[in-house]
Scaffold this active site. Structure first.
Site, PDB file in Angstrom:
ATOM      1  N   SER A   1       2.199  -0.866 -19.011  1.00  0.00           N
ATOM      2  CA  SER A   1       3.803  -0.981 -19.225  1.00  0.00           C
ATOM      3  C   SER A   1       4.375   0.145 -18.622  1.00  0.00           C
ATOM      4  O   SER A   1       3.803   1.381 -18.064  1.00  0.00           O
ATOM      5  CB  SER A   1       3.947  -0.832 -20.848  1.00  0.00           C
ATOM      6  OG  SER A   1       3.363  -1.848 -21.562  1.00  0.00           O
TER       7      SER A   1
ATOM      8  N   LYS B   1       7.514  -0.800  -8.908  1.00  0.00           N
ATOM      9  CA  LYS B   1       7.751   0.670  -8.754  1.00  0.00           C
ATOM     10  C   LYS B   1       9.369   1.055  -9.132  1.00  0.00           C
ATOM     11  O   LYS B   1      10.063   0.177  -9.322  1.00  0.00           O
ATOM     12  CB  LYS B   1       7.457   0.996  -7.275  1.00  0.00           C
ATOM     13  CG  LYS B   1       6.077   0.931  -7.038  1.00  0.00           C
ATOM     14  CD  LYS B   1       5.182   2.202  -7.419  1.00  0.00           C
ATOM     15  CE  LYS B   1       3.730   2.019  -6.818  1.00  0.00           C
ATOM     16  NZ  LYS B   1       3.100   3.224  -7.791  1.00  0.00           N
TER      17      LYS B   1
END
Lengths: 426, 130
Positions: free
Chosen positions: B50, B87
């Site tokens: 996560s 990202k």
């Protein structure tokens, strides 16, 4: 000038199926990749790296297996659910650049760019290419010229250019470029015509352009003459922006293994009928004639070849799956012969007409027609929501042992909730 | 895109007509509100760990728009080491970086120095089942 000059762009996706597979698999971006046709039979899409290895278009898989193994070529079975969705995205993106557009195939479209100034065309082409790549991830090549045939030729050259865009409008290079294009690569020149032209020393697009129109008209047909005129820069083939409703609908598959039994053929025919019926119901059309065909493999030596087809004209047009399947199976039984190893079967629905709301119920052979229409709607709705074949007819079979082989499918489907692409969090 | 039209607005009945008839609106279609650019937006499922700081969890669905350019602190999908990963995009003094929660800040990837890394798309929404 008598007519206002047309400016037509042909946008063609580069190695389209391979590009689709690469979209969600960055690990294969610079590697040689091929996509195989149904039943993993032939090579139908190649990355540039695979072309360099000498893998030819349309070559059977078994012939290139060695090259594939030795060079670690990534191999995929077709995944048309993915290619179809990416194609729609590319077309929607292109539509923003010109309201006048003709979708020519799954990976090609003609755009009318007549409103763009001549001096801005090249830059405009580059912008189209940039946006399609950014939005959809698909690289394209663009050829711009005054006719469709010339834009195809420009595109052929653009494929080899680093910029990916070639503009032949006002170009003094046209003749030079046409000399580089073999007659067999000219749009609209098929295999037979190629033979004829080469026999008459017409070897390049340039040679054809310089033939006298009278000679072409006399020796070929109106299509041959149009191609030559278009190479001269005279538009003869217009853009067809509106997709005509289909007049027939064919669903056929070759089997994953040879099929002998009538029961299995019936399953396949039923499945094909369900697919075709769903398509025509979506277009609100009905069927007048059903054709069923079966055949054995033409390439098997020492085995008898058998191929046959049967038409059935329906007394009343319908798009009811159950009624259509009934008739198709009667046709199948009529042409089925025991003892053959069948390789391919299919159905063609033809004489398609729009649903006629007014005399639908007259003479209908289906009891309780209103209910049946609702049933078909329910089936279509369920299958759109929960995936193809979620709701089917038992006759279509469950195991479907005959189903097409797709051993190397990427399984990604951008339109199906259960097969969405994935990303990792590192 | 589907357009759902309200069908029977008001039955021609004996009673007083519904005063709301003129104000009937369509059902809310999340596609319209969550997807700004249809051809460039993809639905992608998250697998693995996560990203608690942005609220993305294993199994979540991401709406990823390829047509957008990332801003400072955009959550993005990028191709890093031949794999699509989520990202955070960071801009500092004309330089661009990618970071993720697990990495220390000095471990961030400098985009200018890694030309093989490219940004695939910008995450616009997370759909998380509770």
């Amino acid at each position: 000038m008598l007519y206002s000059k047309k400016k037509i762009a042909l946008v063609d996706c580069n190695s389209f199926y391979v590009s689709c597979e690469r979209l969600f698999s960055p690990s294969i971006i610079k590697k040689p990749v091929v996509v195989l046709s149904s039943n993993d039979g032939c090579v139908i899409s190649r990355s540039t790296e695979a072309k360099v290895l000498g893998i030819k278009m349309g070559e059977p898989y078994f012939k290139v297996k060695k090259i594939i193994k030795e060079n670690d070529v990534k191999t995929f079975s077709t995944n048309f659910s993915l290619y179809g969705d990416i194609s729609r995205r590319v077309m929607k993106t292109l539509k923003q650049f010109s309201p006048q557009m003709e979708i020519y195939s799954i990976d090609e479209a003609f755009l009318d760019l007549s409103s763009i100034k001549d001096e801005d065309l090249l830059e405009h082409g580059c912008e189209i290419r940039r946006v399609v790549l950014k939005w959809t991830g698909i690289p394209t090549s663009i050829g711009i010229a005054t006719t469709k045939t010339l834009s195809k030729a420009a595109n052929y050259i653009a494929k080899k250019e680093k910029s990916g865009v070639v503009d032949l409008i006002n170009s003094k290079q046209i003749d030079k470029l046409l000399k580089e294009i073999k007659i067999s690569d000219v749009w609209g020149v098929g295999r037979q015509l190629t033979k004829f032209y080469i026999g008459n020393k017409i070897n390049t697009a340039y040679d054809l352009k310089n033939m006298h129109n009278g000679w072409i008209k006399k020796n070929t047909n109106v299509f041959g003459s149009r191609t030559a005129m278009e190479l001269k820069g005279i538009p003869c083939i217009s853009l067809e922006p509106h997709q005509e409703k289909r007049e027939s609908c064919c669903v056929s598959r070759s089997f994953g293994k040879k099929v002998i039994k009538l029961e299995e053929l019936s399953e396949a025919i039923t499945t094909h009928c369900l697919n075709a019926a769903e398509k025509i119901r979506l277009d609100n059309q009905t069927v007048k004639r059903i054709t069923v065909f079966i055949r054995t493999s033409p390439f098997q030596v020492n085995k008898n070849y058998y191929a046959n087809s049967k038409n059935i004209d329906l007394p009343i047009k319908t798009n009811d799956s159950i009624a259509l399947i009934k008739q198709a199976l009667i046709a199948l039984e009529y042409i089925y012969k025991k003892g053959y190893q069948y390789q391919k079967t299919g159905v063609i629905f033809s004489g398609l007409k729009d649903v006629d709301v007014y005399n639908r119920n007259l003479f209908s052979t289906i009891n309780n027609e209103e209910k049946r229409i609702k049933l078909m709607k329910a089936i279509d709705y369920t299958n759109i929501k929960y995936g193809r074949h979620a709701l089917s007819i038992a006759q279509a079979g469950f195991k479907k042992k005959w189903n097409t082989k797709r051993n190397f499918s990427s399984q990604i489907n951008t339109t199906c909730f259960n097969f969405l692409p994935t990303v990792r969090i590192s | 895109m589907k357009v759902l039209l309200p069908f029977h607005l008001n039955k021609v009945g004996a009673g007083f007509p519904s005063p709301a008839t003129d104000y009937v609106e369509d059902d809310i279609d999340l596609n319209v509100h969550l997807i700004k650019n249809i051809p460039s937006t993809f639905l992608i499922r998250v697998q693995g760990k996560s990203m608690n700081n942005v609220g993305i969890h294993d199994g979540d669905l991401l709406l990823v728009d390829r047509s957008l350019n990332p801003k400072n602190f955009s959550t993005i999908v990028a191709n890093v080491n031949e794999e699509l990963v989520v990202k955070t995009f960071i801009k500092e003094k004309n330089q661009s970086f990618l970071t993720s929660e697990s990495e220390k800040l000095n471990n961030k990837i400098n985009l200018g120095k890694n030309p093989e890394i490219f940004i695939w798309g910008v995450v616009t929404y997370v759909i998380h089942a509770l």
